[in-house]
Design a protein around this motif. Sequence first.
Motif, mmCIF file in Angstrom:
data_model
loop_
_atom_site.group_PDB
_atom_site.id
_atom_site.type_symbol
_atom_site.label_atom_id
_atom_site.label_comp_id
_atom_site.label_asym_id
_atom_site.label_seq_id
_atom_site.Cartn_x
_atom_site.Cartn_y
_atom_site.Cartn_z
ATOM 1 N N THR A 131 11.346 -28.125 -10.557
ATOM 2 C CA THR A 131 11.205 -28.204 -9.105
ATOM 3 C C THR A 131 12.366 -29.010 -8.545
ATOM 4 O OG1 THR A 131 9.762 -30.132 -9.360
ATOM 5 C CG2 THR A 131 8.712 -27.980 -9.170
ATOM 6 N N ASP A 132 12.642 -28.840 -7.272
ATOM 7 C CA ASP A 132 13.878 -29.376 -6.711
ATOM 8 C C ASP A 132 13.667 -30.714 -6.016
ATOM 9 O OD1 ASP A 132 16.761 -28.652 -6.259
ATOM 10 O OD2 ASP A 132 16.156 -29.069 -4.205
ATOM 11 N N PRO A 133 14.457 -31.745 -6.352
ATOM 12 C CA PRO A 133 14.323 -33.034 -5.674
ATOM 13 C C PRO A 133 14.981 -33.066 -4.308
ATOM 14 C CG PRO A 133 16.094 -33.151 -7.277
ATOM 15 C CD PRO A 133 15.491 -31.775 -7.406
ATOM 16 N N VAL A 134 15.850 -32.086 -4.012
ATOM 17 C CA VAL A 134 16.593 -32.096 -2.748
ATOM 18 C C VAL A 134 15.789 -31.410 -1.645
ATOM 19 C CG1 VAL A 134 18.760 -31.495 -1.616
ATOM 20 C CG2 VAL A 134 18.749 -32.014 -4.067
ATOM 21 N N LEU A 135 15.398 -30.172 -1.878
ATOM 22 C CA LEU A 135 14.727 -29.391 -0.834
ATOM 23 C C LEU A 135 13.256 -29.734 -0.692
ATOM 24 C CD1 LEU A 135 16.321 -25.857 -1.386
ATOM 25 C CD2 LEU A 135 17.116 -27.746 0.032
ATOM 26 N N ALA A 136 12.714 -30.525 -1.640
ATOM 27 C CA ALA A 136 11.283 -30.859 -1.581
ATOM 28 C C ALA A 136 11.032 -32.209 -0.916
ATOM 29 C CB ALA A 136 10.699 -30.859 -2.997
ATOM 30 N N SER A 137 11.976 -32.709 -0.136
ATOM 31 C CA SER A 137 11.831 -34.048 0.447
ATOM 32 C C SER A 137 10.626 -34.154 1.380
ATOM 33 C CB SER A 137 13.109 -34.435 1.195
ATOM 34 O OG SER A 137 13.389 -33.495 2.225
ATOM 35 N N ASP A 138 10.223 -33.049 1.997
ATOM 36 C CA ASP A 138 9.094 -33.096 2.935
ATOM 37 C C ASP A 138 7.756 -33.326 2.244
ATOM 38 O OD1 ASP A 138 10.655 -32.746 5.183
ATOM 39 O OD2 ASP A 138 10.535 -30.559 5.120
ATOM 40 N N VAL A 139 7.681 -33.091 0.943
ATOM 41 C CA VAL A 139 6.421 -33.305 0.223
ATOM 42 C C VAL A 139 6.516 -34.500 -0.719
ATOM 43 C CG1 VAL A 139 5.728 -30.899 0.379
ATOM 44 C CG2 VAL A 139 7.053 -31.658 -1.600
ATOM 45 N N GLN A 140 7.648 -35.197 -0.694
ATOM 46 C CA GLN A 140 7.823 -36.353 -1.552
ATOM 47 C C GLN A 140 7.284 -37.612 -0.866
ATOM 48 O OE1 GLN A 140 12.002 -36.417 -2.443
ATOM 49 N NE2 GLN A 140 11.871 -34.759 -3.930
ATOM 50 N N THR A 326 23.569 -39.608 2.287
ATOM 51 C CA THR A 326 24.484 -38.806 1.479
ATOM 52 C C THR A 326 23.799 -37.541 0.983
ATOM 53 O OG1 THR A 326 25.573 -40.844 0.739
ATOM 54 C CG2 THR A 326 26.003 -38.848 -0.530
ATOM 55 N N GLU A 327 22.532 -37.680 0.601
ATOM 56 C CA GLU A 327 21.763 -36.530 0.116
ATOM 57 C C GLU A 327 21.619 -35.467 1.196
ATOM 58 O OE1 GLU A 327 17.237 -35.576 -1.543
ATOM 59 O OE2 GLU A 327 17.771 -37.570 -0.817
ATOM 60 N N ARG A 328 21.362 -35.887 2.430
ATOM 61 C CA ARG A 328 21.187 -34.926 3.526
ATOM 62 C C ARG A 328 22.485 -34.149 3.780
ATOM 63 N NH1 ARG A 328 16.854 -36.079 2.598
ATOM 64 N NH2 ARG A 328 17.171 -34.029 1.669
ATOM 65 N N ILE A 329 23.617 -34.848 3.730
ATOM 66 C CA ILE A 329 24.901 -34.162 3.908
ATOM 67 C C ILE A 329 25.134 -33.189 2.748
ATOM 68 C CG2 ILE A 329 27.396 -34.491 4.015
ATOM 69 C CD1 ILE A 329 26.854 -37.187 5.384
ATOM 70 N N GLY A 330 24.794 -33.624 1.540
ATOM 71 C CA GLY A 330 24.934 -32.744 0.383
ATOM 72 C C GLY A 330 24.051 -31.523 0.483
ATOM 73 N N GLU A 331 22.848 -31.703 1.015
ATOM 74 C CA GLU A 331 21.942 -30.563 1.198
ATOM 75 C C GLU A 331 22.560 -29.531 2.134
ATOM 76 O OE1 GLU A 331 17.565 -29.514 3.130
ATOM 77 O OE2 GLU A 331 18.230 -31.595 3.007
ATOM 78 N N VAL A 332 23.164 -30.002 3.218
ATOM 79 C CA VAL A 332 23.842 -29.088 4.145
ATOM 80 C C VAL A 332 24.888 -28.260 3.401
ATOM 81 C CG1 VAL A 332 25.317 -28.916 6.174
ATOM 82 C CG2 VAL A 332 23.475 -30.598 6.124
ATOM 83 N N ALA A 333 25.751 -28.946 2.645
ATOM 84 C CA ALA A 333 26.843 -28.260 1.956
ATOM 85 C C ALA A 333 26.322 -27.255 0.934
ATOM 86 C CB ALA A 333 27.748 -29.292 1.272
#
Length: 451
Positions: A131-140, A326-333
Amino acid sequence: MEVAAWSLIVGTLLVLMALSGSALKHLPLSTAMFYLLVGLAIGPLWFGLARVDPIADSKLLEHLTELVVVVSLFSVGLKLSVDLDDPRWLLALRLAVGSMLLTVALITLAGLALGLPLGAAVLLGSILAPTDPVLASDVQVADPEDRSRLRIALTGEGGLNDGTSFPFVMLGLGLLGLHPLGEWGVRWLLLDVVWAVCGGLAIGGVLGTLMGRLVLHLRMRHSQAVGYDDFLALGLIALSYGAALLTTSYGFLAVFAAGVALRRVERRETATHQHEPDVPEPEPEAVVEQALSAPKPPVDADHIATHPAHAPAFLAHAMLGSTERTERIGEVAAVVLLGAMLWAVDWSLVTWWFMPLLFVGIRPLSVAIGLAGSRVVPAQRRLIAWFGVRGIGSLYYLGYAINHGLDAALANTLVALTCGAIVVSIVVHGISVTPLMEKYEKRRSTKRPEE
Protein backbone atom coordinates in the motif's frame (compact mmCIF):
# COMPACT_ATOMS: atom_id res chain seq x y z
CA MET A 1 9.15 28.80 -24.89
CA GLU A 2 9.27 25.36 -23.24
CA VAL A 3 10.74 26.78 -20.02
CA ALA A 4 8.13 29.53 -19.95
CA ALA A 5 5.32 27.00 -20.51
CA TRP A 6 6.57 24.72 -17.77
CA SER A 7 6.94 27.67 -15.37
CA LEU A 8 3.37 28.74 -16.06
CA ILE A 9 2.02 25.20 -15.60
CA VAL A 10 3.91 24.47 -12.38
CA GLY A 11 3.22 27.91 -10.91
CA THR A 12 -0.48 27.76 -11.71
CA LEU A 13 -0.80 24.24 -10.31
CA LEU A 14 0.91 25.09 -7.02
CA VAL A 15 -1.06 28.30 -6.53
CA LEU A 16 -4.36 26.56 -7.31
CA MET A 17 -3.64 23.79 -4.82
CA ALA A 18 -2.62 26.30 -2.15
CA LEU A 19 -5.85 28.22 -2.64
CA SER A 20 -8.24 25.30 -3.04
CA GLY A 21 -6.59 22.54 -0.98
CA SER A 22 -8.79 23.08 2.07
CA ALA A 23 -11.95 23.13 -0.05
CA LEU A 24 -11.06 19.80 -1.69
CA LYS A 25 -10.95 18.14 1.74
CA HIS A 26 -14.73 18.42 1.96
CA LEU A 27 -15.41 17.11 -1.56
CA PRO A 28 -15.42 13.52 -2.83
CA LEU A 29 -12.21 14.29 -4.71
CA SER A 30 -8.53 13.95 -3.96
CA THR A 31 -5.60 16.13 -4.94
CA ALA A 32 -4.07 13.12 -6.72
CA MET A 33 -7.05 13.02 -9.11
CA PHE A 34 -6.41 16.65 -10.02
CA TYR A 35 -2.66 16.05 -10.52
CA LEU A 36 -3.42 13.05 -12.74
CA LEU A 37 -5.64 15.19 -14.98
CA VAL A 38 -2.91 17.82 -15.23
CA GLY A 39 -0.43 15.13 -16.27
CA LEU A 40 -2.83 13.90 -18.94
CA ALA A 41 -3.36 17.46 -20.16
CA ILE A 42 0.32 18.21 -20.65
CA GLY A 43 1.02 14.84 -22.30
CA PRO A 44 0.80 13.97 -26.01
CA LEU A 45 -2.89 13.05 -25.71
CA TRP A 46 -3.86 16.71 -25.16
CA PHE A 47 -1.44 19.66 -25.33
CA GLY A 48 1.79 17.73 -25.98
CA LEU A 49 3.94 19.78 -23.62
CA ALA A 50 5.65 16.71 -22.13
CA ARG A 51 6.44 13.30 -23.58
CA VAL A 52 7.29 10.75 -20.90
CA ASP A 53 7.73 7.08 -21.79
CA PRO A 54 7.74 4.59 -18.87
CA ILE A 55 10.25 2.36 -20.69
CA ALA A 56 12.55 4.93 -22.29
CA ASP A 57 12.40 7.19 -19.23
CA SER A 58 12.52 4.42 -16.63
CA LYS A 59 15.50 6.00 -14.86
CA LEU A 60 13.51 9.18 -14.29
CA LEU A 61 10.53 7.11 -13.14
CA GLU A 62 12.61 5.10 -10.68
CA HIS A 63 14.61 7.92 -9.12
CA LEU A 64 11.82 10.49 -8.84
CA THR A 65 9.46 8.03 -7.19
CA GLU A 66 12.30 6.74 -5.01
CA LEU A 67 12.88 10.24 -3.62
CA VAL A 68 9.17 10.81 -2.96
CA VAL A 69 8.69 7.46 -1.21
CA VAL A 70 11.80 7.91 0.97
CA VAL A 71 10.63 11.31 2.26
CA SER A 72 7.10 9.99 2.78
CA LEU A 73 8.27 6.96 4.78
CA PHE A 74 10.25 9.15 7.17
CA SER A 75 7.21 11.37 7.63
CA VAL A 76 5.03 8.31 8.30
CA GLY A 77 7.49 7.09 10.92
CA LEU A 78 7.39 10.46 12.70
CA LYS A 79 3.59 10.38 12.81
CA LEU A 80 3.54 7.13 14.77
CA SER A 81 3.96 8.13 18.40
CA VAL A 82 2.54 4.96 19.95
CA ASP A 83 5.00 2.90 22.03
CA LEU A 84 6.56 -0.10 20.32
CA ASP A 85 4.90 -2.46 22.80
CA ASP A 86 1.47 -0.98 22.05
CA PRO A 87 -0.85 -3.68 20.59
CA ARG A 88 -1.76 -1.32 17.75
CA TRP A 89 1.66 -2.01 16.28
CA LEU A 90 0.73 -5.68 16.01
CA LEU A 91 -2.10 -4.78 13.63
CA ALA A 92 0.32 -2.91 11.36
CA LEU A 93 2.78 -5.83 11.45
CA ARG A 94 0.08 -8.35 10.62
CA LEU A 95 -0.99 -6.25 7.65
CA ALA A 96 2.56 -5.50 6.46
CA VAL A 97 3.78 -9.09 6.75
CA GLY A 98 0.94 -11.61 6.81
CA SER A 99 -1.55 -9.78 4.59
CA MET A 100 1.21 -8.56 2.29
CA LEU A 101 2.60 -12.10 1.79
CA LEU A 102 -0.85 -13.39 1.01
CA THR A 103 -1.43 -10.51 -1.42
CA VAL A 104 1.81 -11.32 -3.27
CA ALA A 105 0.78 -14.98 -3.51
CA LEU A 106 -2.74 -14.24 -4.76
CA ILE A 107 -1.57 -11.67 -7.33
CA THR A 108 1.05 -14.19 -8.46
CA LEU A 109 -1.73 -16.72 -9.10
CA ALA A 110 -3.68 -14.07 -10.99
CA GLY A 111 -0.55 -13.26 -13.00
CA LEU A 112 -0.15 -16.89 -13.96
CA ALA A 113 -3.80 -16.88 -15.08
CA LEU A 114 -2.94 -13.86 -17.23
CA GLY A 115 -0.28 -15.93 -18.96
CA LEU A 116 2.78 -14.41 -17.28
CA PRO A 117 5.79 -16.60 -16.52
CA LEU A 118 6.31 -17.37 -12.82
CA GLY A 119 9.03 -14.76 -12.29
CA ALA A 120 6.98 -12.01 -13.91
CA ALA A 121 3.89 -13.06 -11.93
CA VAL A 122 5.85 -12.85 -8.67
CA LEU A 123 7.20 -9.49 -9.78
CA LEU A 124 3.68 -8.23 -10.49
CA GLY A 125 2.63 -9.39 -7.03
CA SER A 126 5.51 -7.60 -5.33
CA ILE A 127 4.89 -4.40 -7.32
CA LEU A 128 1.19 -4.20 -6.48
CA ALA A 129 1.17 -5.72 -2.99
CA PRO A 130 2.44 -2.73 -0.96
CA THR A 131 0.00 0.00 0.00
CA ASP A 132 1.17 3.52 -0.68
CA PRO A 133 2.43 5.89 2.05
CA VAL A 134 2.16 8.94 -0.24
CA LEU A 135 -1.35 8.80 -1.70
CA ALA A 136 -2.90 7.29 1.45
CA SER A 137 -2.28 10.36 3.64
CA ASP A 138 -6.02 10.98 4.06
CA VAL A 139 -6.45 7.69 5.93
CA GLN A 140 -3.22 7.87 7.91
CA VAL A 141 -2.63 9.23 11.41
CA ALA A 142 -3.77 12.86 11.38
CA ASP A 143 -1.38 13.99 14.14
CA PRO A 144 1.01 12.31 16.60
CA GLU A 145 -1.65 12.25 19.32
CA ASP A 146 -4.11 10.33 17.14
CA ARG A 147 -4.79 6.94 18.73
CA SER A 148 -7.24 5.59 16.16
CA ARG A 149 -6.69 1.86 15.72
CA LEU A 150 -7.74 2.15 12.07
CA ARG A 151 -5.39 5.02 11.20
CA ILE A 152 -2.43 3.56 13.09
CA ALA A 153 -2.88 0.21 11.36
CA LEU A 154 -3.03 1.78 7.88
CA THR A 155 -0.15 4.17 8.62
CA GLY A 156 2.10 1.44 9.99
CA GLU A 157 1.23 -0.87 7.11
CA GLY A 158 2.13 1.79 4.54
CA GLY A 159 5.41 2.49 6.32
CA LEU A 160 6.48 -1.14 6.61
CA ASN A 161 5.30 -2.94 3.52
CA ASP A 162 7.15 -0.76 1.05
CA GLY A 163 10.22 -2.43 2.52
CA THR A 164 8.89 -5.89 3.31
CA SER A 165 7.77 -6.34 -0.31
CA PHE A 166 11.31 -5.71 -1.61
CA PRO A 167 12.48 -9.33 -1.09
CA PHE A 168 9.77 -10.49 -3.48
CA VAL A 169 10.85 -7.97 -6.09
CA MET A 170 14.27 -9.57 -5.88
CA LEU A 171 12.73 -13.05 -5.98
CA GLY A 172 10.76 -12.19 -9.11
CA LEU A 173 13.87 -10.77 -10.78
CA GLY A 174 15.83 -13.85 -9.71
CA LEU A 175 13.28 -16.24 -11.21
CA LEU A 176 13.65 -14.28 -14.46
CA GLY A 177 17.44 -14.70 -14.29
CA LEU A 178 18.09 -11.03 -13.47
CA HIS A 179 19.24 -11.43 -9.84
CA PRO A 180 21.27 -14.17 -8.11
CA LEU A 181 19.19 -16.33 -5.76
CA GLY A 182 21.83 -18.91 -4.83
CA GLU A 183 21.40 -22.66 -4.70
CA TRP A 184 17.87 -23.52 -3.51
CA GLY A 185 17.35 -19.80 -2.87
CA VAL A 186 19.67 -19.72 0.16
CA ARG A 187 21.40 -16.50 -0.89
CA TRP A 188 18.04 -14.81 -1.41
CA LEU A 189 16.75 -15.96 1.96
CA LEU A 190 19.83 -14.93 3.95
CA LEU A 191 20.74 -11.69 2.17
CA ASP A 192 17.58 -10.36 0.53
CA VAL A 193 15.21 -11.37 3.31
CA VAL A 194 16.91 -11.77 6.70
CA TRP A 195 19.83 -9.38 6.44
CA ALA A 196 18.28 -6.70 4.23
CA VAL A 197 15.13 -6.41 6.38
CA CYS A 198 16.81 -6.64 9.80
CA GLY A 199 19.77 -4.50 8.72
CA GLY A 200 17.56 -1.74 7.34
CA LEU A 201 15.45 -1.56 10.49
CA ALA A 202 18.52 -1.61 12.75
CA ILE A 203 20.43 1.06 10.82
CA GLY A 204 17.47 3.43 10.74
CA GLY A 205 16.62 2.82 14.39
CA VAL A 206 20.18 3.50 15.56
CA LEU A 207 20.68 6.62 13.44
CA GLY A 208 17.30 8.07 14.37
CA THR A 209 17.96 7.50 18.07
CA LEU A 210 21.48 8.94 17.96
CA MET A 211 20.42 11.98 15.94
CA GLY A 212 17.50 12.73 18.25
CA ARG A 213 19.59 12.43 21.41
CA LEU A 214 22.47 14.49 19.99
CA VAL A 215 20.30 17.37 18.81
CA LEU A 216 18.26 17.50 22.02
CA HIS A 217 21.42 17.37 24.14
CA LEU A 218 22.92 20.29 22.22
CA ARG A 219 19.72 22.30 22.45
CA MET A 220 18.72 21.66 26.05
CA ARG A 221 22.20 21.73 27.58
CA HIS A 222 24.08 24.20 25.39
CA SER A 223 21.37 26.09 23.43
CA GLN A 224 23.10 25.04 20.22
CA ALA A 225 22.00 23.39 16.95
CA VAL A 226 18.86 25.57 16.85
CA GLY A 227 17.08 26.13 13.55
CA TYR A 228 17.48 24.42 10.20
CA ASP A 229 15.22 21.56 11.26
CA ASP A 230 14.42 20.91 7.60
CA PHE A 231 18.15 20.30 7.03
CA LEU A 232 18.19 17.90 9.97
CA ALA A 233 15.22 15.98 8.60
CA LEU A 234 16.61 15.66 5.09
CA GLY A 235 20.06 14.91 6.47
CA LEU A 236 18.77 12.06 8.64
CA ILE A 237 16.80 10.68 5.70
CA ALA A 238 19.88 10.75 3.47
CA LEU A 239 22.14 9.24 6.15
CA SER A 240 19.74 6.40 6.88
CA TYR A 241 19.04 5.65 3.25
CA GLY A 242 22.68 5.86 2.19
CA ALA A 243 23.93 3.71 5.06
CA ALA A 244 21.31 1.07 4.29
CA LEU A 245 22.20 0.95 0.60
CA LEU A 246 25.93 0.72 1.37
CA THR A 247 25.29 -2.31 3.56
CA THR A 248 22.92 -3.88 0.96
CA SER A 249 19.93 -3.57 3.28
CA TYR A 250 16.60 -1.90 2.52
CA GLY A 251 16.71 1.87 2.60
CA PHE A 252 12.91 2.19 2.72
CA LEU A 253 12.80 0.33 6.03
CA ALA A 254 15.77 2.35 7.30
CA VAL A 255 14.17 5.77 6.79
CA PHE A 256 10.87 4.57 8.26
CA ALA A 257 12.69 3.18 11.31
CA ALA A 258 14.63 6.44 11.66
CA GLY A 259 11.37 8.40 11.85
CA VAL A 260 9.89 6.00 14.40
CA ALA A 261 13.08 6.10 16.50
CA LEU A 262 13.21 9.90 16.48
CA ARG A 263 9.60 10.09 17.63
CA ARG A 264 10.41 7.55 20.37
CA VAL A 265 13.27 9.76 21.61
CA GLU A 266 10.90 12.74 21.65
CA ARG A 267 8.31 10.89 23.74
CA ARG A 268 10.90 9.63 26.24
CA GLU A 269 12.53 13.03 26.67
CA THR A 270 9.16 14.75 27.04
CA ALA A 271 8.05 12.23 29.68
CA THR A 272 11.35 12.59 31.54
CA HIS A 273 11.29 16.39 31.78
CA GLN A 274 7.62 16.57 32.63
CA HIS A 275 8.43 15.19 36.08
CA GLU A 276 11.54 17.23 36.85
CA PRO A 277 10.79 19.58 39.79
CA ASP A 278 12.69 22.53 38.37
CA VAL A 279 11.12 22.31 34.94
CA PRO A 280 7.58 23.70 34.49
CA GLU A 281 4.90 21.49 33.03
CA PRO A 282 4.91 21.70 29.25
CA GLU A 283 2.17 23.80 27.77
CA PRO A 284 -0.20 22.32 25.19
CA GLU A 285 1.26 21.36 21.82
CA ALA A 286 -0.48 24.42 20.40
CA VAL A 287 2.40 26.44 21.89
CA VAL A 288 4.91 24.55 19.77
CA GLU A 289 2.76 24.82 16.66
CA GLN A 290 2.27 28.55 17.23
CA ALA A 291 6.00 29.06 17.58
CA LEU A 292 6.63 27.19 14.36
CA SER A 293 3.97 29.03 12.37
CA ALA A 294 4.57 32.57 13.65
CA PRO A 295 5.92 34.88 10.91
CA LYS A 296 9.03 36.03 12.74
CA PRO A 297 9.47 34.86 16.33
CA PRO A 298 13.26 34.33 16.67
CA VAL A 299 13.46 34.86 20.42
CA ASP A 300 10.34 32.94 21.44
CA ALA A 301 10.96 30.12 18.97
CA ASP A 302 14.57 29.71 20.08
CA HIS A 303 13.48 29.72 23.69
CA ILE A 304 10.91 26.99 23.09
CA ALA A 305 13.34 24.99 20.92
CA THR A 306 15.89 24.88 23.77
CA HIS A 307 13.54 24.66 26.76
CA PRO A 308 13.64 21.14 28.30
CA ALA A 309 9.86 21.00 28.55
CA HIS A 310 9.28 21.88 24.90
CA ALA A 311 12.45 21.05 22.95
CA PRO A 312 11.59 17.41 22.13
CA ALA A 313 8.11 18.22 20.80
CA PHE A 314 9.44 21.27 18.94
CA LEU A 315 12.08 19.17 17.15
CA ALA A 316 9.62 16.46 16.14
CA HIS A 317 6.97 18.96 14.98
CA ALA A 318 9.46 20.97 12.95
CA MET A 319 10.93 17.92 11.22
CA LEU A 320 7.51 16.46 10.52
CA GLY A 321 6.27 19.75 9.08
CA SER A 322 9.24 20.10 6.73
CA THR A 323 9.03 16.52 5.45
CA GLU A 324 5.27 16.74 4.93
CA ARG A 325 5.72 19.85 2.78
CA THR A 326 8.45 18.13 0.76
CA GLU A 327 6.25 15.05 0.44
CA ARG A 328 3.34 17.10 -0.93
CA ILE A 329 5.56 18.67 -3.60
CA GLY A 330 6.90 15.22 -4.46
CA GLU A 331 3.36 13.89 -4.77
CA VAL A 332 2.58 16.61 -7.31
CA ALA A 333 5.63 15.71 -9.40
CA ALA A 334 5.11 11.93 -9.27
CA VAL A 335 1.38 11.91 -10.09
CA VAL A 336 1.77 14.50 -12.85
CA LEU A 337 4.54 12.27 -14.25
CA LEU A 338 2.15 9.30 -14.14
CA GLY A 339 -0.51 11.24 -16.02
CA ALA A 340 2.02 12.43 -18.59
CA MET A 341 3.11 8.88 -19.44
CA LEU A 342 -0.35 7.28 -19.72
CA TRP A 343 -0.31 7.97 -23.48
CA ALA A 344 2.50 5.40 -23.83
CA VAL A 345 0.66 2.63 -21.96
CA ASP A 346 -0.57 -0.20 -24.18
CA TRP A 347 -4.07 -0.46 -22.72
CA SER A 348 -4.79 -3.54 -24.83
CA LEU A 349 -2.48 -5.42 -22.46
CA VAL A 350 -4.69 -4.60 -19.45
CA THR A 351 -7.04 -7.42 -18.47
CA TRP A 352 -9.72 -5.38 -16.73
CA TRP A 353 -11.18 -8.18 -14.62
CA PHE A 354 -7.89 -8.07 -12.72
CA MET A 355 -8.71 -4.63 -11.24
CA PRO A 356 -11.87 -5.55 -9.28
CA LEU A 357 -10.18 -8.82 -8.32
CA LEU A 358 -7.31 -6.83 -6.78
CA PHE A 359 -9.38 -4.26 -4.88
CA VAL A 360 -12.54 -6.11 -3.89
CA GLY A 361 -11.23 -9.66 -3.90
CA ILE A 362 -7.56 -10.05 -3.05
CA ARG A 363 -7.23 -7.08 -0.68
CA PRO A 364 -10.28 -7.88 1.50
CA LEU A 365 -9.37 -11.57 1.66
CA SER A 366 -5.77 -10.88 2.67
CA VAL A 367 -6.90 -8.38 5.33
CA ALA A 368 -9.53 -10.78 6.69
CA ILE A 369 -6.95 -13.57 7.06
CA GLY A 370 -4.18 -11.27 8.29
CA LEU A 371 -6.36 -9.74 11.01
CA ALA A 372 -8.21 -12.93 11.98
CA GLY A 373 -8.70 -13.06 15.75
CA SER A 374 -7.78 -9.40 16.29
CA ARG A 375 -9.88 -6.87 18.22
CA VAL A 376 -10.58 -4.80 15.12
CA VAL A 377 -14.32 -4.16 14.89
CA PRO A 378 -16.15 -5.01 11.63
CA ALA A 379 -16.49 -1.36 10.53
CA GLN A 380 -12.74 -0.80 10.90
CA ARG A 381 -11.95 -4.09 9.19
CA ARG A 382 -14.05 -3.08 6.17
CA LEU A 383 -12.30 0.29 5.90
CA ILE A 384 -8.86 -1.32 6.20
CA ALA A 385 -9.84 -3.80 3.50
CA TRP A 386 -11.04 -1.04 1.18
CA PHE A 387 -8.21 1.44 1.61
CA GLY A 388 -5.43 -0.65 0.11
CA VAL A 389 -4.24 2.36 -1.89
CA ARG A 390 -1.73 1.68 -4.67
CA GLY A 391 0.46 4.48 -5.94
CA ILE A 392 3.97 5.90 -5.95
CA GLY A 393 5.64 2.91 -4.31
CA SER A 394 4.35 0.61 -7.05
CA LEU A 395 5.69 3.03 -9.68
CA TYR A 396 9.11 2.87 -8.00
CA TYR A 397 9.22 -0.92 -8.04
CA LEU A 398 8.10 -0.90 -11.67
CA GLY A 399 10.93 1.46 -12.65
CA TYR A 400 13.39 -0.58 -10.55
CA ALA A 401 12.43 -3.79 -12.34
CA ILE A 402 12.65 -2.21 -15.80
CA ASN A 403 16.10 -0.83 -15.03
CA HIS A 404 17.33 -4.27 -13.96
CA GLY A 405 16.98 -5.70 -17.44
CA LEU A 406 13.33 -6.70 -17.67
CA ASP A 407 12.38 -8.08 -21.10
CA ALA A 408 10.62 -5.46 -23.26
CA ALA A 409 7.45 -7.51 -23.76
CA LEU A 410 7.14 -8.28 -20.05
CA ALA A 411 7.97 -4.66 -19.21
CA ASN A 412 5.11 -3.40 -21.40
CA THR A 413 2.67 -5.83 -19.77
CA LEU A 414 3.73 -4.89 -16.24
CA VAL A 415 3.58 -1.18 -17.12
CA ALA A 416 0.01 -1.58 -18.38
CA LEU A 417 -1.20 -3.59 -15.39
CA THR A 418 0.59 -1.39 -12.82
CA CYS A 419 -0.50 1.93 -14.31
CA GLY A 420 -4.03 0.63 -14.71
CA ALA A 421 -4.19 -0.43 -11.06
CA ILE A 422 -2.78 2.89 -9.84
CA VAL A 423 -5.18 4.96 -11.95
CA VAL A 424 -8.13 2.90 -10.73
CA SER A 425 -6.91 3.31 -7.14
CA ILE A 426 -6.50 7.07 -7.48
CA VAL A 427 -10.04 7.41 -8.84
CA VAL A 428 -12.05 5.00 -6.68
CA HIS A 429 -10.19 5.70 -3.45
CA GLY A 430 -10.09 9.43 -4.18
CA ILE A 431 -13.86 9.54 -4.62
CA SER A 432 -14.62 7.42 -1.57
CA VAL A 433 -12.08 8.61 0.99
CA THR A 434 -13.81 11.83 2.08
CA PRO A 435 -17.34 10.48 2.70
CA LEU A 436 -16.14 7.23 4.24
CA MET A 437 -13.60 8.84 6.59
CA GLU A 438 -16.03 11.60 7.61
CA LYS A 439 -18.58 8.94 8.47
CA TYR A 440 -15.94 6.99 10.39
CA GLU A 441 -14.79 10.04 12.36
CA LYS A 442 -18.39 10.95 13.19
CA ARG A 443 -19.02 7.46 14.58
CA ARG A 444 -15.67 7.48 16.36
CA SER A 445 -16.46 10.76 18.13
CA THR A 446 -19.33 9.06 19.92
CA LYS A 447 -17.17 6.14 21.05
CA ARG A 448 -13.70 5.66 22.49
CA PRO A 449 -10.95 7.66 20.68
CA GLU A 450 -8.91 4.53 19.98
CA GLU A 451 -11.76 2.93 18.02
